[in-house]
Design an enzyme around this catalytic site. Structure first.
Site, PDB file in Angstrom:
ATOM      1  N   ASP A 132      49.984   8.664  97.577  1.00 43.33           N
ATOM      2  CA  ASP A 132      51.095   8.835  98.580  1.00 43.33           C
ATOM      3  C   ASP A 132      50.941   9.939  99.937  1.00 43.33           C
ATOM      4  O   ASP A 132      51.707  10.122  99.495  1.00 43.33           O
ATOM      5  CB  ASP A 132      52.205   7.705  97.941  1.00 43.33           C
ATOM      6  CG  ASP A 132      51.671   6.984  97.868  1.00 43.33           C
ATOM      7  OD1 ASP A 132      50.749   6.170  98.017  1.00 43.33           O
ATOM      8  OD2 ASP A 132      53.276   5.901  97.492  1.00 43.33           O
ATOM      9  N   ASP A 180      51.710   3.712  99.669  1.00 39.82           N
ATOM     10  CA  ASP A 180      52.798   3.615 100.758  1.00 39.82           C
ATOM     11  C   ASP A 180      52.859   2.208 101.365  1.00 39.82           C
ATOM     12  O   ASP A 180      52.706   2.995 103.042  1.00 39.82           O
ATOM     13  CB  ASP A 180      54.093   4.219  99.717  1.00 39.82           C
ATOM     14  CG  ASP A 180      54.888   3.123  98.665  1.00 39.82           C
ATOM     15  OD1 ASP A 180      54.879   2.711  98.228  1.00 39.82           O
ATOM     16  OD2 ASP A 180      55.975   3.628  99.125  1.00 39.82           O
ATOM     17  N   HIS A 206      55.337  -0.256 103.396  1.00 31.81           N
ATOM     18  CA  HIS A 206      56.277  -1.778 103.020  1.00 31.81           C
ATOM     19  C   HIS A 206      56.001  -2.562 104.287  1.00 31.81           C
ATOM     20  O   HIS A 206      56.795  -1.361 105.720  1.00 31.81           O
ATOM     21  CB  HIS A 206      57.162  -1.167 102.475  1.00 31.81           C
ATOM     22  CG  HIS A 206      57.930  -0.266 101.135  1.00 31.81           C
ATOM     23  ND1 HIS A 206      57.104  -1.445 100.385  1.00 31.81           N
ATOM     24  CD2 HIS A 206      57.945   1.193 101.205  1.00 31.81           C
ATOM     25  CE1 HIS A 206      57.368   0.385  99.281  1.00 31.81           C
ATOM     26  NE2 HIS A 206      57.395   1.185 100.019  1.00 31.81           N
ATOM     27  N   HIS A 214      62.079  -4.029 103.463  1.00 35.01           N
ATOM     28  CA  HIS A 214      61.643  -4.485 101.854  1.00 35.01           C
ATOM     29  C   HIS A 214      63.113  -4.188 100.895  1.00 35.01           C
ATOM     30  O   HIS A 214      63.385  -3.129 101.355  1.00 35.01           O
ATOM     31  CB  HIS A 214      60.818  -3.433 101.483  1.00 35.01           C
ATOM     32  CG  HIS A 214      60.347  -3.154 100.346  1.00 35.01           C
ATOM     33  ND1 HIS A 214      59.916  -2.432  99.674  1.00 35.01           N
ATOM     34  CD2 HIS A 214      59.381  -4.443 100.055  1.00 35.01           C
ATOM     35  CE1 HIS A 214      59.377  -2.754  98.308  1.00 35.01           C
ATOM     36  NE2 HIS A 214      58.874  -4.065  98.422  1.00 35.01           N
ATOM     37  N   HIS A 233      61.053   3.792 104.131  1.00 37.09           N
ATOM     38  CA  HIS A 233      59.948   4.406 104.714  1.00 37.09           C
ATOM     39  C   HIS A 233      58.534   3.616 104.419  1.00 37.09           C
ATOM     40  O   HIS A 233      58.985   2.667 104.445  1.00 37.09           O
ATOM     41  CB  HIS A 233      59.752   5.442 103.268  1.00 37.09           C
ATOM     42  CG  HIS A 233      59.533   4.839 101.860  1.00 37.09           C
ATOM     43  ND1 HIS A 233      60.665   4.035 101.235  1.00 37.09           N
ATOM     44  CD2 HIS A 233      58.687   4.521 101.048  1.00 37.09           C
ATOM     45  CE1 HIS A 233      60.524   3.635 100.466  1.00 37.09           C
ATOM     46  NE2 HIS A 233      59.060   3.553  99.676  1.00 37.09           N
ATOM     47  N   LYS A 266      49.986  -0.691  98.449  1.00 36.57           N
ATOM     48  CA  LYS A 266      50.885  -1.315  97.359  1.00 36.57           C
ATOM     49  C   LYS A 266      51.892  -1.180  97.876  1.00 36.57           C
ATOM     50  O   LYS A 266      52.687  -0.621  98.932  1.00 36.57           O
ATOM     51  CB  LYS A 266      50.740  -0.158  96.547  1.00 36.57           C
ATOM     52  CG  LYS A 266      51.094   1.102  96.444  1.00 36.57           C
ATOM     53  CD  LYS A 266      50.879   1.991  95.415  1.00 36.57           C
ATOM     54  CE  LYS A 266      51.280   3.402  95.823  1.00 36.57           C
ATOM     55  NZ  LYS A 266      52.484   3.007  95.961  1.00 36.57           N
ATOM     56  N   CYS A 292      55.603   7.859  91.583  1.00 42.25           N
ATOM     57  CA  CYS A 292      54.312   7.411  92.132  1.00 42.25           C
ATOM     58  C   CYS A 292      53.170   7.703  91.245  1.00 42.25           C
ATOM     59  O   CYS A 292      51.571   6.502  90.283  1.00 42.25           O
ATOM     60  CB  CYS A 292      53.589   6.785  93.288  1.00 42.25           C
ATOM     61  SG  CYS A 292      55.066   5.646  93.852  1.00 42.25           S
TER      62      CYS A 292
HETATM   63  C1  VGL Z   1      57.196   6.559  96.165  1.00 40.95           C
HETATM   64  C2  VGL Z   1      59.340   6.358  95.698  1.00 40.95           C
HETATM   65  C3  VGL Z   1      59.062   4.926  96.273  1.00 40.95           C
HETATM   66  C4  VGL Z   1      56.367   7.411  95.652  1.00 40.95           C
HETATM   67  C5  VGL Z   1      56.917   5.015  97.076  1.00 40.95           C
HETATM   68  O1  VGL Z   1      54.972   7.308  96.537  1.00 40.95           O
HETATM   69  O2  VGL Z   1      55.751   7.770  94.687  1.00 40.95           O
HETATM   70  N1  VGL Z   1      58.348   6.918  95.656  1.00 40.95           N
HETATM   71  N2  VGL Z   1      57.826   4.869  96.370  1.00 40.95           N
HETATM   72 ZN    ZN Z   2      58.176   3.061  98.667  1.00 42.60          ZN
END
Ligand code: VGL
Ligand code: ZN
Length: 215
Positions: free
Chosen positions: A15, A53, A55, A59, A88, A113, A158
Site C-alpha cells: 500500500d 488498497d 475501495h 465503502h 481513502h 484488496k 496492512c
Molecule cells: C490500511 C487502514 C485502512 C493500510 C488500509 O494500508 O494499512 N490501513 N486501509
Molecule cells: Zn483501506
C-alpha cells in the site's frame, strides 16, 4: 547481519499509495520516507508484488458511511470489530495511485484488496471477516515462494495483518522494519497499535530486519 535473497523469496510492497503518504486522506506519519528504501530493495529481489488498497465509494470502512460516526472510531459490523477510516484509496482516484516515485515496473502482480463494499481487507491473504480469501497464498505456492519479505504502509495495519497471515499459511515472514511506517492508534487496552504489532510478531514468529541487511 546479512540476509541472502534467493529465487524462493518475494518482496511484498504494501500500500505505498498517495492517500497513505504526506497530504493523503489517511496519511501515515513519514509514509513517504519508505519509497527510496523500497526502490532499492525491489532491485535486489527476483520477485516483487505490490498491494493496492482499492475501495469502492461508500465503502463500509469509511466513517462517512456510518451516520454520526467519526474516523478512527471502532464499530461493530457483521464480521466483528472494524476501525473506521477517513475516505481513502477510492478506486481510480489519485489517492489510490501508487506514490509517483515508487518504482512499480518490477512488480509481477498488483494485488488489489478491500474492493468488496461490505468487507474491509488489511491483509493480502484474507479479508477482515477472516474467511474471504484473496488467492494470494495459492499464488505464492504455485510460484514456489517460501519466504515473504514485507515493506510499506501501514506497519500496524496492512503490513501487520499480511505478515501474520503469511505465517498462518506456512510461509516465513520477514518484516523490513525501517522500510515501513505505522499509523499508531491508541489501543483499547494500555498498548497502542505499534506495541501490539511488535508483540504479535514475536508471538507468531514474524521476524524483523533492517533494510541494510539486504544487498
Ligand atoms: C490500511 C487502514 C485502512 C493500510 C488500509 O494500508 O494499512 N490501513 N486501509
Ligand atoms: Zn483501506
Amino acid at each position: 547481519m546479512q540476509v541472502k535473497i534467493t529465487e524462493r523469496d518475494l518482496l511484498l510492497i504494501v500500500d505505498v499509495q498517495n492517500d497513505f503518504c504526506s497530504s493523503g486522506a489517511l496519511a501515515v506519519p513519514h509514509g513517504d520516507e519508505v519509497v527510496s528504501a523500497i526502490n532499492r530493495l525491489s532491485r535486489l529481489f527476483q520477485h516483487v508484488v505490490l498491494t493496492q488498497d482499492w475501495h469502492p465509494r461508500g465503502h463500509l470502512s469509511f466513517a462517512s458511511s456510518h451516520p454520526g460516526a467519526e474516523a478512527f472510531q471502532v464499530v461493530d459490523v457483521a464480521y466483528g470489530r472494524q476501525t473506521l477510516w477517513p475516505d481513502h484509496c477510492v478506486q481510480q482516484s489519485y489517492g489510490a495511485e501508487f506514490h509517483p516515485a515508487l518504482e512499480t515496473a518490477k512488480a509481477e502482480l498488483i494485488l488489489r484488496k478491500g474492493f468488496r463494499m461490505e468487507i474491509d481487507s488489511y491483509s493480502a491473504f484474507r479479508e477482515n471477516d477472516g474467511a474471504a480469501r484473496t488467492g494470494f497464498a495459492g499464488y505464492l505456492r504455485e510460484r514456489e515462494i517460501e519466504r515473504v519479505f514485507l515493506a510499506g504502509l501501514a506497519y500496524d495495519y496492512c503490513v501487520r495483518f499480511s505478515a501474520v497471515d503469511a505465517r498462518s499459511e506456512g510461509f516465513s515472514a520477514v518484516v523490513i522494519e525501517d522500510a515501513c511506517r505505522g499509523i499508531g492508534l491508541e489501543g483499547p487496552a494500555e498498548n497502542g497499535s505499534m506495541e501490539e504489532t511488535r508483540r504479535e510478531f514475536a508471538e507468531r514468529g514474524v521476524s524483523h530486519i533492517q533494510a541494510e541487511w539486504i544487498g
